[in-house]
Design an enzyme around this catalytic site. Structure first.
Site, PDB file in Angstrom:
ATOM      1  N   LYS A  19      19.056  95.231  71.310  1.00 40.38           N
ATOM      2  CA  LYS A  19      17.892  94.893  72.133  1.00 40.38           C
ATOM      3  C   LYS A  19      18.334  94.595  73.551  1.00 40.38           C
ATOM      4  O   LYS A  19      19.497  94.271  73.832  1.00 40.38           O
ATOM      5  CB  LYS A  19      17.124  93.699  71.557  1.00 40.38           C
ATOM      6  CG  LYS A  19      17.907  92.392  71.451  1.00 40.38           C
ATOM      7  CD  LYS A  19      17.892  91.539  72.710  1.00 40.38           C
ATOM      8  CE  LYS A  19      18.641  90.217  72.507  1.00 40.38           C
ATOM      9  NZ  LYS A  19      18.918  89.504  73.796  1.00 40.38           N
ATOM     10  N   ASP A  69      16.932  85.120  67.605  1.00 46.13           N
ATOM     11  CA  ASP A  69      16.586  86.530  67.820  1.00 46.13           C
ATOM     12  C   ASP A  69      16.311  87.286  66.518  1.00 46.13           C
ATOM     13  O   ASP A  69      15.767  88.392  66.556  1.00 46.13           O
ATOM     14  CB  ASP A  69      17.723  87.262  68.556  1.00 46.13           C
ATOM     15  CG  ASP A  69      17.901  86.790  69.986  1.00 46.13           C
ATOM     16  OD1 ASP A  69      17.052  86.006  70.466  1.00 46.13           O
ATOM     17  OD2 ASP A  69      18.890  87.196  70.618  1.00 46.13           O
TER      18      ASP A  69
END
Length: 285
Positions: free
Chosen positions: A11, A137
């Site tokens: 990401k 996350d």
């Protein structure tokens, strides 16, 4: 089914701001997560003896109970009330200490792979509870794509898919300790906060690359002083990037380009000076 293989996407944080701190010390953030087409690959298989085993393509990655992948597998087995009896093979392509979520995406991939391998589908709320305990996350990687996150990262809002076809991501030799990065943010005086809410609104409105790029930013850039990060950002901008921003708490940097040739030339130039540089695009995983 004897084995399940999953891709675990990296990401970037298109926008990242720290907006407060809880009484327990956890920082409150606002961010826009985006998965990209850089992947680890993870295979989970049954094994004959009880317990968990782990192998990894990168030598310095610990293959024991300290690894987040191992912890994720143990947490899933406890929640599913099954005896751990699995081998995990991890092929790493996402660099460490990069702010690209390498450990978190691998942990999420294990949770999803074990559901498929065992046929035990946990309620989504329970899966999210496991994920947030593993790391801030990890919940995002259960979904991927484009998402706005608040709180410590667990309050997620899926956003319309953000199409950025020409990205360059690069990282030098230096890494960033996440705890040290947060301490540096805490020491900032009157920092300039990135416009994360404006970025969120632009994405909801279906804004294009030209509108999105100026809204990207990361508060950690004001706190983490790494010469390599500065040099990569400057080189990307000199190569025509619409913006160049550090991701996460560092130390990888992404640049958004509006053409393939520009992106490829910038990436080729960066490969001459840093160990990791790739052309990629946003991904919906």
């Amino acid at each position: 089914m004897n084995a399940v293989t999953r891709k675990a996407p990296a990401k970037i944080n298109l926008g990242l701001d720290i907006v407060g701190r809880r009484a327990d010390g956890y920082h409150l953030l606002e961010t826009v997560f985006q998965t990209v087409s850089v992947y680890d690959c993870l295979t989970v298989s049954h094994r004959t003896q009880a317990g968990i085993s782990l192998t990894c393509s990168v030598k310095n990655v610990p293959c024991d109970a300290t690894n987040l992948v191992w912890k994720a597998a143990e947490a899933f087995c406890r929640a599913a009330e099954i005896t751990p009896q699995f081998h995990i093979d991890l092929e790493k392509h996402i660099p460490s200490q990069a702010g690209m979520g390498g450990g978190s995406t691998d942990a999420a991939a294990v949770l999803l792979a074990l559901q498929e391998l065992t046929g035990v589908t946990l309620p989504q709320e329970q899966l999210l509870q496991i994920a947030v305990k593993l790391g801030a996350d990890v919940p995002f990687f259960l979904y991927g794509g484009t998402a706005y996150a608040a709180g410590i990262g667990e309050a997620l809002e899926q956003l319309p898919a953000c199409a950025l076809p020409y990205l360059v991501i690069a990282k030098g030799n230096e890494g960033v300790s996440t705890p040290a990065a947060y301490r540096a943010v805490d020491a900032l005086v009157c920092p300039k906060h990135p416009p994360v809410q404006k970025l969120r609104e632009a994405l909801i409105a279906g804004a294009g690359v030209q509108e999105i790029a100026p809204l990207c930013g990361n508060l950690f850039e004001s706190a983490v002083a790494l010469p390599e990060v500065t040099a990569i950002r400057q080189q990307m901008l000199a190569s025509g990037a619409l913006c160049s921003v550090m991701t996460g708490s560092g130390a990888a940097v992404f640049g958004i380009f509006d053409g393939q040739e520009q992106a490829e030339l910038a990436c080729a130039a960066l490969r001459n000076v840093v160990p990791f540089a790739v052309c990629c695009h946003t991904a919906t995983e």
